[in-house]
Motif scaffolding. Structure first.
Motif, PDB file in Angstrom:
ATOM      1  N   ARG A  22       0.827  -1.145   0.008  1.00  7.76           N
ATOM      2  CA  ARG A  22      -0.044  -0.025  -0.180  1.00  7.76           C
ATOM      3  C   ARG A  22       0.815   1.043   0.022  1.00  7.76           C
ATOM      4  NH1 ARG A  22      -4.028   1.494   4.732  1.00  7.76           N
ATOM      5  NH2 ARG A  22      -3.831  -0.625   5.005  1.00  7.76           N
ATOM      6  N   ILE A  23       0.678   2.220  -0.774  1.00 10.53           N
ATOM      7  CA  ILE A  23       1.384   3.408  -1.103  1.00 10.53           C
ATOM      8  C   ILE A  23       0.299   4.436  -1.024  1.00 10.53           C
ATOM      9  CG2 ILE A  23       2.805   4.927  -2.410  1.00 10.53           C
ATOM     10  CD1 ILE A  23       3.816   2.141  -3.643  1.00 10.53           C
ATOM     11  N   GLU A  24       0.556   5.383  -0.267  1.00  9.03           N
ATOM     12  CA  GLU A  24      -0.485   6.583  -0.107  1.00  9.03           C
ATOM     13  C   GLU A  24       0.157   7.854  -0.302  1.00  9.03           C
ATOM     14  OE1 GLU A  24      -2.732   6.394   3.654  1.00  9.03           O
ATOM     15  OE2 GLU A  24      -2.111   4.407   4.067  1.00  9.03           O
ATOM     16  N   VAL A  25      -0.436   9.040  -0.454  1.00  5.67           N
ATOM     17  CA  VAL A  25       0.111  10.312  -0.835  1.00  5.67           C
ATOM     18  C   VAL A  25      -0.642  11.191   0.232  1.00  5.67           C
ATOM     19  CG1 VAL A  25      -0.192  12.239  -2.228  1.00  5.67           C
ATOM     20  CG2 VAL A  25      -0.068   9.992  -3.505  1.00  5.67           C
ATOM     21  N   ILE A  26       0.269  11.460   1.071  1.00  3.67           N
ATOM     22  CA  ILE A  26       0.061  12.244   2.383  1.00  3.67           C
ATOM     23  C   ILE A  26       0.871  13.565   2.122  1.00  3.67           C
ATOM     24  CG2 ILE A  26       0.184  12.407   4.866  1.00  3.67           C
ATOM     25  CD1 ILE A  26      -0.173   9.522   4.978  1.00  3.67           C
ATOM     26  N   ASN A  27       0.158  14.953   2.168  1.00  7.42           N
ATOM     27  CA  ASN A  27       0.878  16.015   2.189  1.00  7.42           C
ATOM     28  C   ASN A  27       1.706  16.180   0.806  1.00  7.42           C
ATOM     29  OD1 ASN A  27      -0.137  17.106   4.551  1.00  7.42           O
ATOM     30  ND2 ASN A  27       1.422  16.223   5.691  1.00  7.42           N
ATOM     31  N   GLY A  28       1.503  15.624  -0.044  1.00 10.88           N
ATOM     32  CA  GLY A  28       2.084  15.430  -1.417  1.00 10.88           C
ATOM     33  C   GLY A  28       3.261  14.705  -1.375  1.00 10.88           C
ATOM     34  N   ARG A  29       3.456  13.778  -0.692  1.00  8.25           N
ATOM     35  CA  ARG A  29       4.588  12.596  -0.276  1.00  8.25           C
ATOM     36  C   ARG A  29       4.019  11.413  -0.515  1.00  8.25           C
ATOM     37  NH1 ARG A  29       8.493  15.317   4.025  1.00  8.25           N
ATOM     38  NH2 ARG A  29       9.033  17.027   2.858  1.00  8.25           N
TER      39      ARG A  29
END
Length: 96
Positions: free
Chosen positions: A30-37
């Motif tokens: 799982r890969i998420e985008v948090i605060n553009g990262r």
């Protein structure tokens, strides 16, 4: 011997390893985008392995051209010392 035939065992082993890890840890891929990262276990592995990969590519090129130079440790130590000194002197990335 083709390149694909040489690389196939390594790719199959990598796929089996990723499948086994994902079986025991379902959130591994799982890969998420948090605060553009990009955030996730896989991204952490790639980020921490990148310097070693770059060194391996560089050393492979040096050895392949018959200029066998195994002073990577010394080069890394000197580069780290210079980087630390330059940051303390205000020459870092955030310097104005």
């Amino acid at each position: 011997m083709t390149a694909l035939r040489r690389v196939t065992p390594q790719l199959l082993t990598l796929a089996a390893l990723v499948a086994l890890i994902t079986l025991f840890f379902p959130d591994f891929l799982r890969i998420e985008v948090i605060n553009g990262r990009l955030v996730g276990t896989t991204m952490d592995i790639l980020k921490r392995g990148a310097p070693i990969g770059l060194l391996a590519v560089g050393m492979t090129l040096v050895i392949a051209t018959r200029g066998i130079d195994l002073s990577v440790g010394t080069t890394m130590a000197i580069t780290g010392a210079i980087a630390a000194w330059s940051i303390t002197q205000g020459y870092g990335l955030g310097a104005r």
